[in-house]
Design a protein around this motif. Sequence first.
Motif, PDB file in Angstrom:
ATOM      1  N   LEU A   3       0.819  -1.210   0.000  1.00 15.00           N
ATOM      2  CA  LEU A   3       0.000   0.000   0.000  1.00 15.00           C
ATOM      3  C   LEU A   3       0.856   1.263   0.000  1.00 15.00           C
ATOM      4  CD1 LEU A   3      -2.370  -1.067   2.945  1.00 15.00           C
ATOM      5  CD2 LEU A   3      -2.894  -1.279   0.506  1.00 15.00           C
ATOM      6  N   ASP A   4       0.308   2.372  -0.556  1.00 17.94           N
ATOM      7  CA  ASP A   4       0.953   3.675  -0.385  1.00 17.94           C
ATOM      8  C   ASP A   4       0.278   4.378   0.799  1.00 17.94           C
ATOM      9  OD1 ASP A   4      -1.434   4.914  -1.249  1.00 17.94           O
ATOM     10  OD2 ASP A   4      -0.771   5.006  -3.336  1.00 17.94           O
ATOM     11  N   LYS A   9      -4.487   4.633   4.557  1.00 20.51           N
ATOM     12  CA  LYS A   9      -5.564   5.316   5.294  1.00 20.51           C
ATOM     13  C   LYS A   9      -6.936   4.854   4.809  1.00 20.51           C
ATOM     14  CE  LYS A   9      -3.600   9.586   5.015  1.00 20.51           C
ATOM     15  NZ  LYS A   9      -3.540  11.050   5.107  1.00 20.51           N
ATOM     16  N   LEU A  10      -7.057   4.703   3.494  1.00 17.71           N
ATOM     17  CA  LEU A  10      -8.329   4.290   2.899  1.00 17.71           C
ATOM     18  C   LEU A  10      -8.743   2.911   3.414  1.00 17.71           C
ATOM     19  CD1 LEU A  10     -10.643   4.568   0.897  1.00 17.71           C
ATOM     20  CD2 LEU A  10      -9.091   3.947  -0.941  1.00 17.71           C
ATOM     21  N   LEU A  11      -7.812   1.968   3.389  1.00 10.61           N
ATOM     22  CA  LEU A  11      -8.110   0.608   3.834  1.00 10.61           C
ATOM     23  C   LEU A  11      -8.393   0.578   5.338  1.00 10.61           C
ATOM     24  CD1 LEU A  11      -8.193  -1.892   2.011  1.00 10.61           C
ATOM     25  CD2 LEU A  11      -6.035  -2.606   2.994  1.00 10.61           C
ATOM     26  N   ASP A  30       4.488  -1.271   3.280  1.00 13.36           N
ATOM     27  CA  ASP A  30       4.529   0.057   2.670  1.00 13.36           C
ATOM     28  C   ASP A  30       5.304   0.006   1.356  1.00 13.36           C
ATOM     29  OD1 ASP A  30       5.292   2.722   1.982  1.00 13.36           O
ATOM     30  OD2 ASP A  30       5.010   3.360   4.050  1.00 13.36           O
ATOM     31  N   LEU A  31       4.699   0.516   0.303  1.00 17.01           N
ATOM     32  CA  LEU A  31       5.305   0.498  -1.029  1.00 17.01           C
ATOM     33  C   LEU A  31       6.680   1.171  -1.058  1.00 17.01           C
ATOM     34  CD1 LEU A  31       5.019   0.060  -4.148  1.00 17.01           C
ATOM     35  CD2 LEU A  31       3.754   2.212  -4.237  1.00 17.01           C
ATOM     36  N   PHE A  32       6.840   2.210  -0.228  1.00 13.18           N
ATOM     37  CA  PHE A  32       8.064   3.010  -0.312  1.00 13.18           C
ATOM     38  C   PHE A  32       9.140   2.639   0.706  1.00 13.18           C
ATOM     39  CE2 PHE A  32       4.593   5.740  -1.920  1.00 13.18           C
ATOM     40  CZ  PHE A  32       4.995   5.764  -3.249  1.00 13.18           C
ATOM     41  N   LYS A  33       8.869   1.635   1.506  1.00 17.48           N
ATOM     42  CA  LYS A  33       9.879   1.211   2.480  1.00 17.48           C
ATOM     43  C   LYS A  33      10.631  -0.016   1.964  1.00 17.48           C
ATOM     44  CE  LYS A  33       8.054   3.293   6.625  1.00 17.48           C
ATOM     45  NZ  LYS A  33       7.220   3.147   7.796  1.00 17.48           N
ATOM     46  N   PHE A  46      -2.190  -2.174  -4.054  1.00 24.94           N
ATOM     47  CA  PHE A  46      -3.326  -1.239  -4.038  1.00 24.94           C
ATOM     48  C   PHE A  46      -2.711   0.150  -3.887  1.00 24.94           C
ATOM     49  CE2 PHE A  46      -7.287   0.281  -1.504  1.00 24.94           C
ATOM     50  CZ  PHE A  46      -7.797   0.866  -2.648  1.00 24.94           C
ATOM     51  N   MET A  47      -2.757   0.935  -4.992  1.00 23.23           N
ATOM     52  CA  MET A  47      -1.997   2.197  -4.961  1.00 23.23           C
ATOM     53  C   MET A  47      -2.626   3.272  -5.846  1.00 23.23           C
ATOM     54  SD  MET A  47       1.304   0.815  -7.072  1.00 23.23           S
ATOM     55  CE  MET A  47       1.235   0.373  -8.812  1.00 23.23           C
TER      56      MET A  47
END
Length: 503
Positions: A3-4, A9-11, A30-33, A46-47
């Motif tokens: 997820l981003d 937050k959405l989920l 986390d997509l960015f970690k 989911f992004m």
Amino acid sequence: MILDSFTTKLLSSCCKMSDLMSEKITIVEDLFKSREPVPEMKAIYFMSPTAKCVDAFIADFKSKPKYKAAYVYFTDYCPDDLFNNMKLHCAKYIRVCKEINMCFMPQEAQVFTCDNPGAFQSIYSPNSQDKKKTLETLADQLVTLCATLDEYPGVRYKKDSNMENAKALAELVDDKLARHYELDDSGKKKAQLLIVERGLDPVTNNVKQALLNEEDMLWVKLRHKHIAEVSDNLAQMMKKMPAFRKQLTEKTIHLQLAEDCMKHYSNNVEKLCKAEQDLAVGSDVEGVKVKDPMRTLLPVLLHPYSTHDKIRAVLLYIFSLSGTTDENLSKLIQHVKIEDQREFILNWKELGVPIITSPSFFSRKPTRRDRSQEQTYNLSRWTPVIKDVMEDAVENKLDTKEWPHQSECPAAWNGSGAVSARQKHKASSLDDRRTGSRLIIFVLGGICFSEMRSAYEVTQAVKSCEVIIGSSHILTPTSLLDDIKALSKRPVETFTIEERSNA
């Protein structure tokens, strides 16, 4: 599942980790970690359809694949260039790629936001450089809300000679809705979408904070009630359940919230609230008209209330008169000791709210609904303007000159009382109500809790029409004042220094 920040937050607003586990999703990351490769597992992405997200996704598969396969779900339409880039580098790993049209944040059962507090500055700051882009993004988000609700609404906006934002957003939304539904508009047009600006009602604001959700049924029942009703309700519960220790611990957070609210209330707030209500409503508890608003304001300025409280009282005084003279404003600013922070007051003009007027200028105040017969608490007499709008819309009383139709008016809304007559029986549940019409209201620049409450109150009273309210974000009195003050900030200029070689 990857997820981003937005989809996290959405989920989180829709489900718990246990819900995901029951669907055999064992890891959420986390997509960015930095993530450890798990080549034997398939991954659901989911992004948001942004270059940053797509680049991070490509990096997971470009050289050495982190996962066995990817199932990609975008919150919204993915631009062709990003899609083609994914296809170029990762095609053999992508099993599914779908756009699910959901780039808004469900806040409550009848409340949503676009999770974008920065939209306030982008839209209202005279120094904004991304206003058009922000309105485009909000329009896209509103279209995904309508798609999720399976609605193709008729669009209207509040006309204002000084402000063009609501009109601009209405045009964008209507255009994007037409494109979205061009292949299938199968009789969906029975909802109405109203777009208004924050300046429509500068008076209304309230504050409440709690980390609670829709599954907490007591919270759902009490969250928009007056503090006196909450205290009474909780006291009754406590009397009924001395033996139920488990339930007692579950109710502790609600009791704590009620006690905290009462502490704030009893700490000098009562007199301040009375003055604020008198200025906002224009009459006192007995219904006697406030003839000299300055006499109501002065005790607040002389009392050691916080600067923010005094600024709010000064603003209510100015709003009650539809503006004041430059000379009078200077005196008020000296009283509050904010000579170097005049922006708290002056910047309201950016929202189309009159602040400085000449003595001869007469501004016609909008006519409000008569609520003198309604039962209210003495310190909660003010009713948000948006509630009048909701009720007028449901009863088909909105003036078409003030509320132009951007698009064709849905059949359900084209005659007096048509909406309330659609269902003769009283709806027994939310699902029953959904067979009637929907009224969706979007406020540019933030909504506050009393406006959210109004959506539930009107829905409850009308039964045959569900009112949904949303905005870029949710406001508190302090955050709104801080946003107003920041409107005059100039953007930070960036520049690059080029190094020249002497060779």
